[in-house]
Design a protein around this motif. Structure first.
Motif, PDB file in Angstrom:
ATOM      1  N   PHE A  56       0.853  -1.187   0.000  1.00  0.00           N
ATOM      2  CA  PHE A  56       0.000   0.000   0.000  1.00  0.00           C
ATOM      3  C   PHE A  56       0.891   1.239   0.000  1.00  0.00           C
ATOM      4  CE2 PHE A  56      -2.474  -3.392   1.618  1.00  0.00           C
ATOM      5  CZ  PHE A  56      -3.819  -3.098   1.439  1.00  0.00           C
ATOM      6  N   TYR A  57       0.525   2.216  -0.829  1.00  0.00           N
ATOM      7  CA  TYR A  57       1.236   3.492  -0.829  1.00  0.00           C
ATOM      8  C   TYR A  57       0.455   4.440   0.069  1.00  0.00           C
ATOM      9  CZ  TYR A  57       4.052   7.381  -2.589  1.00  0.00           C
ATOM     10  OH  TYR A  57       4.919   8.444  -2.692  1.00  0.00           O
ATOM     11  N   LEU A  58       1.058   4.757   1.243  1.00  0.00           N
ATOM     12  CA  LEU A  58       0.384   5.559   2.257  1.00  0.00           C
ATOM     13  C   LEU A  58       1.113   6.875   2.472  1.00  0.00           C
ATOM     14  CD1 LEU A  58      -0.221   2.820   5.014  1.00  0.00           C
ATOM     15  CD2 LEU A  58      -1.755   3.466   3.150  1.00  0.00           C
ATOM     16  N   ASP A  59       0.398   7.811   3.058  1.00  0.00           N
ATOM     17  CA  ASP A  59       1.008   9.070   3.496  1.00  0.00           C
ATOM     18  C   ASP A  59       2.120   8.728   4.484  1.00  0.00           C
ATOM     19  OD1 ASP A  59       1.599  11.498   4.838  1.00  0.00           O
ATOM     20  OD2 ASP A  59      -0.379  12.273   4.332  1.00  0.00           O
ATOM     21  N   LYS A  60       3.293   9.329   4.313  1.00  0.00           N
ATOM     22  CA  LYS A  60       4.437   8.985   5.154  1.00  0.00           C
ATOM     23  C   LYS A  60       4.229   9.366   6.618  1.00  0.00           C
ATOM     24  CE  LYS A  60       7.152  13.215   4.397  1.00  0.00           C
ATOM     25  NZ  LYS A  60       8.433  13.757   3.885  1.00  0.00           N
ATOM     26  N   ASP A  61       3.274  10.259   6.893  1.00  0.00           N
ATOM     27  CA  ASP A  61       2.986  10.655   8.268  1.00  0.00           C
ATOM     28  C   ASP A  61       1.834   9.857   8.876  1.00  0.00           C
ATOM     29  OD1 ASP A  61       4.962  12.664   8.250  1.00  0.00           O
ATOM     30  OD2 ASP A  61       3.592  14.069   7.273  1.00  0.00           O
ATOM     31  N   ALA A  62       1.382   8.806   8.181  1.00  0.00           N
ATOM     32  CA  ALA A  62       0.220   8.044   8.642  1.00  0.00           C
ATOM     33  C   ALA A  62       0.584   6.938   9.627  1.00  0.00           C
ATOM     34  CB  ALA A  62      -0.515   7.444   7.447  1.00  0.00           C
ATOM     35  N   ASP A  63       1.887   6.733   9.882  1.00  0.00           N
ATOM     36  CA  ASP A  63       2.332   5.668  10.799  1.00  0.00           C
ATOM     37  C   ASP A  63       1.798   4.294  10.397  1.00  0.00           C
ATOM     38  OD1 ASP A  63       3.741   7.482  12.408  1.00  0.00           O
ATOM     39  OD2 ASP A  63       1.950   7.956  13.573  1.00  0.00           O
ATOM     40  N   ASN A  64       1.817   4.041   9.104  1.00  0.00           N
ATOM     41  CA  ASN A  64       1.358   2.755   8.546  1.00  0.00           C
ATOM     42  C   ASN A  64      -0.131   2.478   8.790  1.00  0.00           C
ATOM     43  OD1 ASN A  64       3.997   2.436   7.818  1.00  0.00           O
ATOM     44  ND2 ASN A  64       4.451   0.783   9.250  1.00  0.00           N
ATOM     45  N   ARG A  65      -0.877   3.518   9.113  1.00  0.00           N
ATOM     46  CA  ARG A  65      -2.314   3.346   9.364  1.00  0.00           C
ATOM     47  C   ARG A  65      -3.111   3.775   8.137  1.00  0.00           C
ATOM     48  NH1 ARG A  65      -4.367   5.172  15.276  1.00  0.00           N
ATOM     49  NH2 ARG A  65      -6.289   4.964  14.068  1.00  0.00           N
ATOM     50  N   LEU A  66      -3.842   2.839   7.599  1.00  0.00           N
ATOM     51  CA  LEU A  66      -4.638   3.099   6.407  1.00  0.00           C
ATOM     52  C   LEU A  66      -5.686   4.173   6.659  1.00  0.00           C
ATOM     53  CD1 LEU A  66      -5.345   2.279   3.494  1.00  0.00           C
ATOM     54  CD2 LEU A  66      -6.821   0.489   4.445  1.00  0.00           C
ATOM     55  N   ASP A  67      -6.284   4.174   7.856  1.00  0.00           N
ATOM     56  CA  ASP A  67      -7.342   5.129   8.146  1.00  0.00           C
ATOM     57  C   ASP A  67      -6.834   6.555   8.315  1.00  0.00           C
ATOM     58  OD1 ASP A  67      -6.064   4.087  10.464  1.00  0.00           O
ATOM     59  OD2 ASP A  67      -7.628   4.919  11.741  1.00  0.00           O
ATOM     60  N   ARG A  68      -5.528   6.743   8.557  1.00  0.00           N
ATOM     61  CA  ARG A  68      -4.962   8.079   8.728  1.00  0.00           C
ATOM     62  C   ARG A  68      -4.408   8.664   7.428  1.00  0.00           C
ATOM     63  NH1 ARG A  68      -1.373   7.761  14.316  1.00  0.00           N
ATOM     64  NH2 ARG A  68      -3.129   7.693  15.795  1.00  0.00           N
ATOM     65  N   SER A  69      -4.199   7.820   6.442  1.00  0.00           N
ATOM     66  CA  SER A  69      -3.593   8.261   5.179  1.00  0.00           C
ATOM     67  C   SER A  69      -4.637   8.936   4.295  1.00  0.00           C
ATOM     68  CB  SER A  69      -2.996   7.056   4.456  1.00  0.00           C
ATOM     69  OG  SER A  69      -2.454   7.415   3.226  1.00  0.00           O
ATOM     70  N   ARG A  70      -4.222   9.998   3.588  1.00  0.00           N
ATOM     71  CA  ARG A  70      -5.122  10.718   2.684  1.00  0.00           C
ATOM     72  C   ARG A  70      -4.344  11.229   1.471  1.00  0.00           C
ATOM     73  NH1 ARG A  70      -8.521   8.777   5.226  1.00  0.00           N
ATOM     74  NH2 ARG A  70     -10.380   9.648   6.215  1.00  0.00           N
ATOM     75  N   PHE A  71      -4.924  10.986   0.293  1.00  0.00           N
ATOM     76  CA  PHE A  71      -4.375  11.529  -0.941  1.00  0.00           C
ATOM     77  C   PHE A  71      -5.502  12.182  -1.728  1.00  0.00           C
ATOM     78  CE2 PHE A  71      -1.304   8.034  -0.160  1.00  0.00           C
ATOM     79  CZ  PHE A  71      -0.133   8.778  -0.152  1.00  0.00           C
ATOM     80  N   ASP A  72      -5.276  13.419  -2.136  1.00  0.00           N
ATOM     81  CA  ASP A  72      -6.281  14.138  -2.910  1.00  0.00           C
ATOM     82  C   ASP A  72      -6.488  13.464  -4.270  1.00  0.00           C
ATOM     83  OD1 ASP A  72      -7.174  16.391  -4.865  1.00  0.00           O
ATOM     84  OD2 ASP A  72      -7.575  17.172  -2.859  1.00  0.00           O
ATOM     85  N   GLU A  73      -7.734  13.436  -4.716  1.00  0.00           N
ATOM     86  CA  GLU A  73      -8.071  12.790  -5.988  1.00  0.00           C
ATOM     87  C   GLU A  73      -7.309  13.422  -7.147  1.00  0.00           C
ATOM     88  OE1 GLU A  73     -12.093  11.682  -8.516  1.00  0.00           O
ATOM     89  OE2 GLU A  73     -11.893  13.649  -7.557  1.00  0.00           O
ATOM     90  N   LYS A  74      -7.110  14.736  -7.100  1.00  0.00           N
ATOM     91  CA  LYS A  74      -6.393  15.413  -8.180  1.00  0.00           C
ATOM     92  C   LYS A  74      -4.941  14.944  -8.278  1.00  0.00           C
ATOM     93  CE  LYS A  74      -9.277  19.569  -7.954  1.00  0.00           C
ATOM     94  NZ  LYS A  74      -9.309  21.025  -7.683  1.00  0.00           N
ATOM     95  N   VAL A  75      -4.352  14.648  -7.118  1.00  0.00           N
ATOM     96  CA  VAL A  75      -2.973  14.145  -7.106  1.00  0.00           C
ATOM     97  C   VAL A  75      -2.923  12.741  -7.685  1.00  0.00           C
ATOM     98  CG1 VAL A  75      -1.034  13.503  -5.616  1.00  0.00           C
ATOM     99  CG2 VAL A  75      -2.357  15.567  -5.118  1.00  0.00           C
ATOM    100  N   LEU A  76      -3.925  11.935  -7.328  1.00  0.00           N
ATOM    101  CA  LEU A  76      -3.962  10.547  -7.798  1.00  0.00           C
ATOM    102  C   LEU A  76      -4.224  10.444  -9.293  1.00  0.00           C
ATOM    103  CD1 LEU A  76      -5.989   8.883  -4.904  1.00  0.00           C
ATOM    104  CD2 LEU A  76      -3.531   8.846  -5.250  1.00  0.00           C
ATOM    105  N   SER A  77      -4.811  11.482  -9.870  1.00  0.00           N
ATOM    106  CA  SER A  77      -5.110  11.453 -11.312  1.00  0.00           C
ATOM    107  C   SER A  77      -3.845  11.444 -12.157  1.00  0.00           C
ATOM    108  CB  SER A  77      -5.975  12.660 -11.690  1.00  0.00           C
ATOM    109  OG  SER A  77      -5.270  13.873 -11.455  1.00  0.00           O
ATOM    110  N   ASP A  78      -2.702  11.778 -11.551  1.00  0.00           N
ATOM    111  CA  ASP A  78      -1.439  11.771 -12.279  1.00  0.00           C
ATOM    112  C   ASP A  78      -0.902  10.352 -12.500  1.00  0.00           C
ATOM    113  OD1 ASP A  78      -1.433  14.530 -12.386  1.00  0.00           O
ATOM    114  OD2 ASP A  78      -0.315  14.735 -10.505  1.00  0.00           O
ATOM    115  N   ILE A  79      -1.475   9.396 -11.771  1.00  0.00           N
ATOM    116  CA  ILE A  79      -1.032   8.013 -11.926  1.00  0.00           C
ATOM    117  C   ILE A  79      -1.619   7.427 -13.204  1.00  0.00           C
ATOM    118  CG2 ILE A  79      -1.096   5.704 -10.921  1.00  0.00           C
ATOM    119  CD1 ILE A  79       0.668   7.594  -9.401  1.00  0.00           C
ATOM    120  N   LYS A  80      -0.754   6.806 -13.999  1.00  0.00           N
ATOM    121  CA  LYS A  80      -1.199   6.209 -15.255  1.00  0.00           C
ATOM    122  C   LYS A  80      -2.088   4.995 -14.977  1.00  0.00           C
ATOM    123  CE  LYS A  80       3.055   7.588 -17.605  1.00  0.00           C
ATOM    124  NZ  LYS A  80       4.277   7.111 -18.287  1.00  0.00           N
TER     125      LYS A  80
END
Length: 363
Positions: A56-80
């Motif tokens: 899983f690619y998580l926010d580095k400040d999420a402490d490996n917690r899926l529920d704490r990680s957040r990525f904006d949809e606009k940022v994710l749109s850059d992924i092919k």
């Protein structure tokens, strides 16, 4: 040697029966705690454990917690677009059953229903965008009276979801997971105008693809599935507590079984001395004792395995208990080795047995 061991067990039935019961109860307790540990693990993390994912690619400040990680949809749109990569959203929600005061707590998970993240539907149909806000939920919701066709209302987003199917073994943080498609997931954030996902999931290990994601989306880190599971609230503490109990049980078993075998050996010192006087060797006497322990261990541990299996079948479904036969075999092996170790420690008394003293006592 073998016949001597069996004859002694038949002659001292009560003595060996008591030792067998002690071994049975220790083994049964180990298996029960193991089943509870597995059950709690599954109840807390089965949605991630059973997910067809490598990392899983998580926010580095999420402490490996899926529920704490957040990525904006606009940022994710850059992924092919890639079949090996999928985004997943996670949100703890309380849904109210329409035409009822009943509320159910769920972990809402937004996924692409045509991707590798979609679990197998065991009852009903899958989620599709053409059907509007629909849910496929873990079948544990049935225990709360939820059925296919029921409508569940989420007040913050003002969305009513229809339950169209059930899956199994899909829970997160001790709550059933409700799967929705991406359209329904994004509608949850309509009021805030900011759609986000919790993670990017990669199905199979692909170093090049993972590096591409890391370079495209900053401030993130790839986390192995096992570490994501450990990051679920309460998971690590639960498992460590239960496995600590298992460890202490096995240590206690070493002392208890060693003490019993030692006492039993001490009681037979006179017999060992007499047998030595008529030509029996230490190896023969120790081997005879080990055979007795092997017989007792196999019977007692086997009975404990059967007891644990029956217990799972009759145990109320509200109690998380999972009989993992592979793990049970490992613990059985440990207990078997512990029993042999206890017998070997007590065998020192056999070596010290003096034939002359034994014959003197026999007069």
């Amino acid at each position: 040697m073998f016949s001597l061991s069996l004859k002694e067990i038949r002659f001292f039935k009560l003595r060996y029966l008591l030792i067998g019961f002690i071994m049975f109860f220790v083994a049964a307790l180990v298996f029960i705690i193991s089943g509870l540990a597995n059950g709690l693990s599954s109840d807390n993390a089965s949605s991630i454990q059973n997910m067809n994912a490598h990392a899983f690619y998580l926010d580095k400040d999420a402490d490996n917690r899926l529920d704490r990680s957040r990525f904006d949809e606009k940022v994710l749109s850059d992924i092919k677009d890639n079949k090996n990569l999928q985004t997943v959203g996670l949100q703890m929600l309380s849904l109210k059953e329409v035409n009822s005061d009943k509320k159910v707590d769920v972990s809402m998970m937004g996924i692409d229903p045509n991707s590798f993240l979609m679990p197998k539907v065991t009852e009903g149909s899958t989620i599709k965008s053409s059907k509007g806000p629909t849910i496929v939920a873990d079948d544990s919701l049935k225990k709360q009276g939820i059925e296919i066709g029921d409508k569940l209302y989420e007040e913050n987003s003002d969305i009513t979801y229809t339950v169209v199917g059930f899956t199994e073994k899909q829970t997160f943080s001790h709550t059933p997971v409700a799967f929705v498609n991406k359209e329904s997931w994004e509608n949850l954030f309509a009021s805030t105008q900011k759609v986000s996902y919790n993670a990017i999931v990669i199905k199979d290990a692909n170093k090049e693809l993972q590096e591409d994601v890391s370079s495209t989306i900053k401030d993130g880190v790839w986390v192995e599935k096992g570490d994501v599971i450990k990051g679920i609230p309460g998971y690590d503490a639960e498992q460590k507590s239960l496995f600590m109990m298992l460890a202490f049980l096995i240590v206690i078993a070493v002392f208890v079984l060693t003490a019993f075998f030692y006492i039993m050996t001490i009681q037979k010192v006179n017999q060992f001395g007499v047998l030595k006087a008529i030509g029996a060797k230490n190896n023969f006497l120790i081997g005879s004792t080990i055979i007795q322990v092997i017989i007792l261990s196999i019977v007692s541990i086997g009975a404990a395995i059967g007891f644990a299996a029956i217990l799972q079948a009759i145990m109320p479904k509200g109690i998380p208990f999972v009989f993992d036969f592979g793990l049970i075999l490992i613990y059985s092996g440990v207990l078997f080795i512990v029993s042999i170790f206890g017998a070997l420690l007590s065998s020192a008394s056999i070596v010290k047995a003096d034939p002359l003293q034994a014959m003197g006592r026999a007069e």
